[in-house]
Design a protein around this motif. Sequence first.
Motif, PDB file in Angstrom:
ATOM      1  N   TRP A  57     129.236  81.698 -17.792  1.00 33.17           N
ATOM      2  CA  TRP A  57     128.149  80.734 -17.730  1.00 33.17           C
ATOM      3  C   TRP A  57     126.878  81.341 -18.306  1.00 33.17           C
ATOM      4  O   TRP A  57     126.512  82.467 -17.996  1.00 33.17           O
ATOM      5  CB  TRP A  57     127.908  80.295 -16.290  1.00 33.17           C
ATOM      6  N   HIS A  58     126.217  80.564 -19.177  1.00 36.31           N
ATOM      7  CA  HIS A  58     124.973  80.978 -19.811  1.00 36.31           C
ATOM      8  C   HIS A  58     123.903  79.979 -19.401  1.00 36.31           C
ATOM      9  O   HIS A  58     123.899  78.828 -19.859  1.00 36.31           O
ATOM     10  CB  HIS A  58     125.159  81.003 -21.336  1.00 36.31           C
ATOM     11  N   SER A  59     122.995  80.399 -18.528  1.00 34.44           N
ATOM     12  CA  SER A  59     122.002  79.499 -17.931  1.00 34.44           C
ATOM     13  C   SER A  59     121.109  78.769 -18.935  1.00 34.44           C
ATOM     14  O   SER A  59     120.939  77.556 -18.809  1.00 34.44           O
ATOM     15  CB  SER A  59     121.128  80.266 -16.933  1.00 34.44           C
ATOM     16  N   PRO A  60     120.511  79.450 -19.920  1.00 31.60           N
ATOM     17  CA  PRO A  60     119.611  78.730 -20.825  1.00 31.60           C
ATOM     18  C   PRO A  60     120.287  77.583 -21.586  1.00 31.60           C
ATOM     19  O   PRO A  60     119.674  76.553 -21.820  1.00 31.60           O
ATOM     20  CB  PRO A  60     119.114  79.813 -21.791  1.00 31.60           C
ATOM     21  N   SER A  61     121.528  77.770 -21.967  1.00 29.56           N
ATOM     22  CA  SER A  61     122.216  76.712 -22.718  1.00 29.56           C
ATOM     23  C   SER A  61     122.941  75.738 -21.795  1.00 29.56           C
ATOM     24  O   SER A  61     123.432  74.708 -22.240  1.00 29.56           O
ATOM     25  CB  SER A  61     123.219  77.326 -23.697  1.00 29.56           C
ATOM     26  N   ARG A  62     123.027  76.089 -20.509  1.00 28.60           N
ATOM     27  CA  ARG A  62     123.719  75.266 -19.500  1.00 28.60           C
ATOM     28  C   ARG A  62     125.159  74.972 -19.923  1.00 28.60           C
ATOM     29  O   ARG A  62     125.654  73.865 -19.771  1.00 28.60           O
ATOM     30  CB  ARG A  62     122.938  73.997 -19.225  1.00 28.60           C
ATOM     31  N   THR A  63     125.797  76.017 -20.485  1.00 32.47           N
ATOM     32  CA  THR A  63     127.187  75.880 -20.918  1.00 32.47           C
ATOM     33  C   THR A  63     127.987  77.106 -20.475  1.00 32.47           C
ATOM     34  O   THR A  63     127.420  78.139 -20.120  1.00 32.47           O
ATOM     35  CB  THR A  63     127.310  75.783 -22.456  1.00 32.47           C
ATOM     36  N   LEU A  64     129.264  76.967 -20.569  1.00 35.55           N
ATOM     37  CA  LEU A  64     130.156  78.073 -20.244  1.00 35.55           C
ATOM     38  C   LEU A  64     130.312  78.938 -21.484  1.00 35.55           C
ATOM     39  O   LEU A  64     131.273  78.827 -22.237  1.00 35.55           O
ATOM     40  CB  LEU A  64     131.509  77.546 -19.772  1.00 35.55           C
ATOM     41  N   GLY A  65     129.329  79.745 -21.723  1.00 37.25           N
ATOM     42  CA  GLY A  65     129.383  80.727 -22.796  1.00 37.25           C
ATOM     43  C   GLY A  65     129.108  80.193 -24.179  1.00 37.25           C
ATOM     44  O   GLY A  65     129.688  79.202 -24.588  1.00 37.25           O
TER      45      GLY A  65
END
Length: 166
Positions: free
Chosen positions: A126-134
């Motif tokens: 999970w990548h918080s700034p992009s709100r996506t799973l990687g």
Amino acid sequence: MTGRFLGAACAALVLLGTPVQAQARIQCVTFARAHSLVQLAGNARDWWARALGLYQRGQAPQPGSVLAFRATGSMPMGHVAVVSKVIDARHVLLDHANWSRPGMVERGVMAVDVSAAGDWSAVRVWHSPSRTLGLRVSPAFGFIYPAAEAAMATARTAGAALGLKR
């Protein structure tokens, strides 16, 4: 009295306006050491090799284990993260620092094994700034198991082989 109060107020304003040294940003290695029973030093990219002979290593996630990532061009020092919960063989929750933003601590973030072999050699986190799973697939070595956990697992296995119950 008014003069003292005014002087104290001015001193407080000066102090408030004075820049203070920023707190050091926490790195993934510092975080992993502080939040797990895996006590290794050096860059994250070296933890897998340094664990040899000190800790058991493997490809199955366990709570409290440390997922060791390989170094890449975008992650030259590698990365380490502590497994907080195993959801199933291919999904875990991680606690780690310095992933989504420099120094940022994240708890309970999803990581997914996307490797063809199901061996956690390719992971999306999970990548918080992009709100996506990687934004990318990250290569990983596998899991480093805490010494205490390894000893307990070995004792349970030996006890089961002897027909002993806990």
